[in-house]
Enzyme design. Structure first.
Site, short mmCIF file in Angstrom:
data_model
loop_
_atom_site.label_atom_id
_atom_site.label_comp_id
_atom_site.label_asym_id
_atom_site.label_seq_id
_atom_site.Cartn_x
_atom_site.Cartn_y
_atom_site.Cartn_z
N HIS A 82 -3.32 -5.33 2.24
CA HIS A 82 -3.00 -5.42 3.67
C HIS A 82 -3.62 -6.71 4.18
O HIS A 82 -4.15 -7.50 3.44
CB HIS A 82 -3.68 -4.28 4.44
CG HIS A 82 -3.20 -2.93 4.14
ND1 HIS A 82 -2.01 -2.44 4.61
CD2 HIS A 82 -3.76 -1.92 3.44
CE1 HIS A 82 -1.88 -1.18 4.24
NE2 HIS A 82 -2.92 -0.84 3.52
N ARG A 130 -12.81 6.49 -1.30
CA ARG A 130 -11.65 5.71 -0.88
C ARG A 130 -11.84 4.30 -1.38
O ARG A 130 -12.97 3.80 -1.41
CB ARG A 130 -11.56 5.69 0.66
CG ARG A 130 -10.41 6.45 1.20
CD ARG A 130 -10.23 6.28 2.67
NE ARG A 130 -8.94 5.66 2.95
CZ ARG A 130 -7.77 6.25 2.78
NH1 ARG A 130 -7.70 7.49 2.34
NH2 ARG A 130 -6.64 5.62 3.04
N CYS A 136 0.82 -1.21 0.00
CA CYS A 136 0.00 0.00 0.00
C CYS A 136 0.86 1.27 0.00
O CYS A 136 1.47 1.58 -1.00
CB CYS A 136 -1.01 -0.04 1.14
SG CYS A 136 -2.35 1.12 0.83
N1 GLN Z 1 -1.89 7.08 2.36
C1 GLN Z 1 -2.05 6.23 1.22
C2 GLN Z 1 -3.41 6.38 0.56
O1 GLN Z 1 -4.39 6.69 1.21
C3 GLN Z 1 -1.76 4.78 1.57
C4 GLN Z 1 -2.69 4.22 2.61
C5 GLN Z 1 -2.31 2.86 3.11
O2 GLN Z 1 -1.12 2.50 3.21
N2 GLN Z 1 -3.32 2.12 3.51
O3 GLN Z 1 -3.54 6.18 -0.62
#
Ligand code: GLN
Length: 251
Positions: free
Chosen positions: A205, A136, A102
């Protein structure tokens, strides 16, 4: 490659970059899975952490890991990472597997463009991430892995994504696979993750390696340069199967 039956002399050296900053969603669990699966095979496991202002040096690690993070932590780590650009590129060229999850995946690319400024990456993957308006990208993900260097036979990865950044791949790398469930790199092209030589990025993740023990074993095999005897681990196998099933019913 030889198959090892007893492994007393083998060692896996792993370096985790910024474990105190890039540690969303059980990145520590990924390290524990690797340590445990090495231990159960009698393979020594040596772990080194590199923090901001720290040193990346000494014996070349077999595996470098960058976990997930919030934009603010990525900004701090992205700036510090520039000091290690050449050393990390040289290690990857010499055979070190570099895995980013990620936020870590985003930092393996050229840059992460946000409304608050551009965060420089390592450029180990020909990829650019942009923080865009819109939903998101959150939820379970199942990936059919295409990259033969990661999965020599057809395999699935299952995990959980949560990112605002959208990642587009350039011609210099290939996707890890195609999403069966979930958004993947950007929610548009159905690709997930990226691979270029020994460098691997994914949005999964979860923790990734607890849900996909086969992938943990691939990483260990790369590290030791030998095929490993299978571990009898019905629990780990069941976790993978059930996680895929759960993701498929929630799509
Ligand atoms: N901050 C990054 C995003 O929101 C990665 C987030 C994460 O590692 N879950 O895209």
């Amino acid at each position: 490659m030889v198959t090892v039956s007893s492994t007393p002399d083998l060692v896996v050296r792993m370096t985790v970059l910024y474990p105190d900053r890039l540690n969303l969603y059980a990145d520590r669990g990924n390290v524990l899975v690797l340590a445990q699966r090495c231990r159960r095979r009698g393979i020594a496991f040596e772990l080194t952490a590199v923090h901001i202002d720290g040193t990346f040096g000494g014996t070349r690690p077999d595996l470098v890991y960058l976990g997930g993070g919030q934009d603010r932590d990525q900004r701090a780590c992205g700036a510090d990472l520039q000091r290690h650009r050449e050393a990390l590129a040289a290690a990857a060229a010499d055979g070190t597997t570099v895995l980013g999850v990620c936020g870590g995946f985003q930092l393996l690319g050229h840059e992460y463009v946000t409304p608050d400024g551009t965060i420089p990456g390592l450029g180990l993957l020909d990829a650019v991430t942009t923080r865009r308006e819109g939903p998101r990208l959150v939820g379970n993900v199942v990936v059919d892995v295409h990259a033969a260097e990661v999965a020599p036979e057809p395999r699935r990865l299952v995990g959980f994504e949560n990112h605002q950044g959208r990642t587009e791949l350039g011609a210099g790398c290939r996707p890890l696979g195609t999403v069966l469930v979930g958004a993947g790199n950007n929610g548009d092209d159905h690709f997930e993750g990226a691979v270029a030589g020994t460098v691997i990025g994914t949005y999964l993740h979860g923790p990734l390696l607890a849900k996909n023990a086969w992938f943990a074993d691939q990483l260990i095999e790369r590290a030791v340069g030998a095929a490993l005897p299978a571990l009898v681990d019905r629990f780990a196998d069941a976790v993978h199967v059930r996680a895929v099933e759960a993701a498929l019913v929630t799509r």
